[in-house]
Design a protein around this motif. Sequence first.
Motif, PDB file in Angstrom:
ATOM      1  N   SER A   1       5.984  -7.317  -1.381  1.00 32.02           N
ATOM      2  CA  SER A   1       5.538  -7.059  -2.766  1.00 32.02           C
ATOM      3  C   SER A   1       4.881  -5.703  -2.946  1.00 32.02           C
ATOM      4  O   SER A   1       4.058  -5.512  -3.847  1.00 32.02           O
ATOM      5  N   ASP A   2       5.241  -4.738  -2.088  1.00 28.57           N
ATOM      6  CA  ASP A   2       4.739  -3.366  -2.256  1.00 28.57           C
ATOM      7  C   ASP A   2       5.816  -2.595  -3.012  1.00 28.57           C
ATOM      8  O   ASP A   2       6.632  -1.873  -2.436  1.00 28.57           O
ATOM      9  N   TYR A   3       5.785  -2.755  -4.336  1.00 31.62           N
ATOM     10  CA  TYR A   3       6.876  -2.245  -5.166  1.00 31.62           C
ATOM     11  C   TYR A   3       6.881  -0.718  -5.269  1.00 31.62           C
ATOM     12  O   TYR A   3       7.948  -0.107  -5.384  1.00 31.62           O
ATOM     13  N   ALA A   4       5.724  -0.117  -5.204  1.00 30.18           N
ATOM     14  CA  ALA A   4       5.656   1.353  -5.279  1.00 30.18           C
ATOM     15  C   ALA A   4       6.363   1.989  -4.079  1.00 30.18           C
ATOM     16  O   ALA A   4       7.159   2.926  -4.233  1.00 30.18           O
TER      17      ALA A   4
ATOM     18  N   ILE B   1      10.207   1.413  -4.321  1.00 28.04           N
ATOM     19  CA  ILE B   1      10.876   2.351  -5.236  1.00 28.04           C
ATOM     20  C   ILE B   1      10.950   3.748  -4.620  1.00 28.04           C
ATOM     21  O   ILE B   1      11.961   4.453  -4.757  1.00 28.04           O
ATOM     22  N   ASP B   2       9.891   4.139  -3.900  1.00 29.10           N
ATOM     23  CA  ASP B   2       9.871   5.459  -3.252  1.00 29.10           C
ATOM     24  C   ASP B   2      11.023   5.586  -2.249  1.00 29.10           C
ATOM     25  O   ASP B   2      11.748   6.588  -2.236  1.00 29.10           O
ATOM     26  N   TYR B   3      11.204   4.552  -1.433  1.00 30.06           N
ATOM     27  CA  TYR B   3      12.285   4.586  -0.444  1.00 30.06           C
ATOM     28  C   TYR B   3      13.662   4.444  -1.096  1.00 30.06           C
ATOM     29  O   TYR B   3      14.646   5.018  -0.613  1.00 30.06           O
ATOM     30  N   LEU B   4      13.731   3.686  -2.174  1.00 27.84           N
ATOM     31  CA  LEU B   4      14.996   3.586  -2.914  1.00 27.84           C
ATOM     32  C   LEU B   4      15.398   4.956  -3.461  1.00 27.84           C
ATOM     33  O   LEU B   4      16.572   5.344  -3.398  1.00 27.84           O
ATOM     34  N   ASN B   5      14.420   5.692  -3.976  1.00 31.45           N
ATOM     35  CA  ASN B   5      14.704   7.034  -4.513  1.00 31.45           C
ATOM     36  C   ASN B   5      15.206   7.972  -3.419  1.00 31.45           C
ATOM     37  O   ASN B   5      16.115   8.780  -3.641  1.00 31.45           O
TER      38      ASN B   5
ATOM     39  N   ALA C   1      17.325  -3.175  -9.757  1.00 35.39           N
ATOM     40  CA  ALA C   1      17.189  -4.269 -10.734  1.00 35.39           C
ATOM     41  C   ALA C   1      16.193  -5.311 -10.236  1.00 35.39           C
ATOM     42  O   ALA C   1      15.362  -5.814 -11.014  1.00 35.39           O
ATOM     43  N   PHE C   2      16.241  -5.608  -8.923  1.00 32.72           N
ATOM     44  CA  PHE C   2      15.353  -6.627  -8.354  1.00 32.72           C
ATOM     45  C   PHE C   2      13.892  -6.172  -8.332  1.00 32.72           C
ATOM     46  O   PHE C   2      12.996  -6.917  -8.709  1.00 32.72           O
ATOM     47  N   VAL C   3      13.674  -4.950  -7.871  1.00 36.60           N
ATOM     48  CA  VAL C   3      12.283  -4.489  -7.724  1.00 36.60           C
ATOM     49  C   VAL C   3      11.618  -4.293  -9.090  1.00 36.60           C
ATOM     50  O   VAL C   3      10.433  -4.600  -9.261  1.00 36.60           O
ATOM     51  N   TYR C   4      12.368  -3.793 -10.062  1.00 37.57           N
ATOM     52  CA  TYR C   4      11.799  -3.656 -11.406  1.00 37.57           C
ATOM     53  C   TYR C   4      11.453  -5.035 -11.982  1.00 37.57           C
ATOM     54  O   TYR C   4      10.424  -5.217 -12.633  1.00 37.57           O
ATOM     55  N   PHE C   5      12.325  -5.988 -11.717  1.00 38.86           N
ATOM     56  CA  PHE C   5      12.101  -7.343 -12.215  1.00 38.86           C
ATOM     57  C   PHE C   5      10.869  -7.955 -11.543  1.00 38.86           C
ATOM     58  O   PHE C   5      10.004  -8.530 -12.213  1.00 38.86           O
ATOM     59  N   ASP C   6      10.795  -7.841 -10.213  1.00 42.80           N
ATOM     60  CA  ASP C   6       9.655  -8.394  -9.468  1.00 42.80           C
ATOM     61  C   ASP C   6       8.341  -7.758  -9.909  1.00 42.80           C
ATOM     62  O   ASP C   6       7.287  -8.393  -9.880  1.00 42.80           O
ATOM     63  N   ASN C   7       8.420  -6.471 -10.320  1.00 45.58           N
ATOM     64  CA  ASN C   7       7.225  -5.754 -10.743  1.00 45.58           C
ATOM     65  C   ASN C   7       6.956  -5.938 -12.247  1.00 45.58           C
ATOM     66  O   ASN C   7       6.130  -5.230 -12.817  1.00 45.58           O
TER      67      ASN C   7
ATOM     68  N   ASN D   1      -3.106  -7.739   4.927  1.00 46.21           N
ATOM     69  CA  ASN D   1      -3.250  -7.011   6.194  1.00 46.21           C
ATOM     70  C   ASN D   1      -1.915  -6.442   6.666  1.00 46.21           C
ATOM     71  O   ASN D   1      -1.861  -5.346   7.248  1.00 46.21           O
ATOM     72  N   ARG D   2      -0.847  -7.200   6.412  1.00 43.22           N
ATOM     73  CA  ARG D   2       0.471  -6.730   6.833  1.00 43.22           C
ATOM     74  C   ARG D   2       0.866  -5.472   6.059  1.00 43.22           C
ATOM     75  O   ARG D   2       1.382  -4.506   6.639  1.00 43.22           O
ATOM     76  N   VAL D   3       0.613  -5.493   4.756  1.00 43.17           N
ATOM     77  CA  VAL D   3       0.914  -4.312   3.930  1.00 43.17           C
ATOM     78  C   VAL D   3       0.079  -3.125   4.386  1.00 43.17           C
ATOM     79  O   VAL D   3       0.579  -1.997   4.510  1.00 43.17           O
ATOM     80  N   SER D   4      -1.206  -3.377   4.657  1.00 44.74           N
ATOM     81  CA  SER D   4      -2.092  -2.309   5.125  1.00 44.74           C
ATOM     82  C   SER D   4      -1.593  -1.725   6.447  1.00 44.74           C
ATOM     83  O   SER D   4      -1.565  -0.498   6.627  1.00 44.74           O
ATOM     84  N   GLU D   5      -1.194  -2.602   7.355  1.00 48.70           N
ATOM     85  CA  GLU D   5      -0.674  -2.150   8.650  1.00 48.70           C
ATOM     86  C   GLU D   5       0.604  -1.330   8.475  1.00 48.70           C
ATOM     87  O   GLU D   5       0.797  -0.304   9.147  1.00 48.70           O
ATOM     88  N   MET D   6       1.457  -1.766   7.567  1.00 49.73           N
ATOM     89  CA  MET D   6       2.703  -1.036   7.310  1.00 49.73           C
ATOM     90  C   MET D   6       2.425   0.351   6.753  1.00 49.73           C
ATOM     91  O   MET D   6       3.094   1.322   7.100  1.00 49.73           O
TER      92      MET D   6
END
Length: 407
Positions: free
Chosen positions: A71-74, A77-81, A105-111, A254-259
């Motif tokens: 759920s780290d949508y930002a 999107i950065d990697y998609l770009n 389409a998925f990430v915009y929807f989830d966000n 914590n997982r998001v922070s570690e990533m």
Amino acid sequence: MTILLVVFVSFLNAQNLNINSLEKEIIKYNREGKHTLSQKKLSDLLFSGNLTKEEEANVLFFMASTYRGVSDYAMCIDYLNKSAAIAKDLSKDNVLRMKLDYEYAFVYFDNKEYQKSKKMMDNIAARHYSTIIPEDHAYILMQEGYLFLMNKDYSNAEKKYNEALQIIKSENSCNLPIVYVKLMELYHFKKQIQKVESLYAESVKISKSCGILKYETYAASEMEKIYKENNLLGKAYSVGIRVDSLRKLEDLDNRVSEMHIIDKKYLEKKESLEDESVFWEQICAVLIAVILLLIIAYSFFKSRNLKIEKMKMKEEIEQIKEDLNSYSQKTNLGVKFESTKSSILNSDQLTERQKELVQLMAEGFSNKEIADKLFITESTVKYHIKNIYSILNLKDRKDLFKKISNI
């Protein structure tokens, strides 16, 4: 030679990446909640620098879907770009270009950026992709169903959800909880709580069977919300405890922070290598410039020295002719030489050039040093010395030193 070596090493280090195999591995890790493993593997591939443009674009895409999984949508999107920037140069029928449209389409929807997601969905519909991935199509159907649900068009929402359900059943039953949760929300609006509870129980069963903690958490969170909205607080409390327990196990924050830490570390490492690469490129450019200047200077001086040598040769040929004539006359006289240095140097039997050579030989200079001092070639020095030995009845330079030492 160095360039050939670099090319050869690069060839040996080539990844020869199997995109389909890598995708399956990343999907497996992400479903098991091992997103950091996915990220590390993908980061290592990106850091290697041995990927083709198409491979790099795919790896960036997998990184984007990994971040969407937490759920780290930002970051997604950065990697998609980044992936899209490379993919635009790929052929129009490349599967990745289609996948990118779906993922956006998925990430915009989830966000909850529904307008952006709808725009991508319309774009997908207009393109009529021939290589459509069934599960991706199912997710688009669910998003369309949700938009109907938001407009309270329950009939069309249920229709879309059931279409998606049939596709997921035939493709991968482990993903059924995603559809079930959407149906739970629909039946909640239709006040059909028993159907909601039945779907929740089935979702939990499948999630545990497939070992997908994320799906179990997703279903439990929706069930807790539905119980609260229907004022079933006792059941909501019970499910809420389960949700808290699942979220601790999932440890998403914590997982998001570690990533993010891993991503930053790889980025810094990459930038450091790029700086180092630029430094060595500059060093190589300077070295090449110096080598070119040395080659030019060498060519110039060589050309100039050749001209000087030609002039010297002309002068020496004339001198040799004179020496030969003088030598012929003096050897016929049969004059006996005195054994002192002064008598040798004052002798009329030697030419002035020969006397110069004797003087320098007596002072211990080598043939090359004599040539440099008299501005003649070393071969000419040898020629003169040979004549001097003949005139003075000497065998070699050692014999000359003995004669001179008897002053």
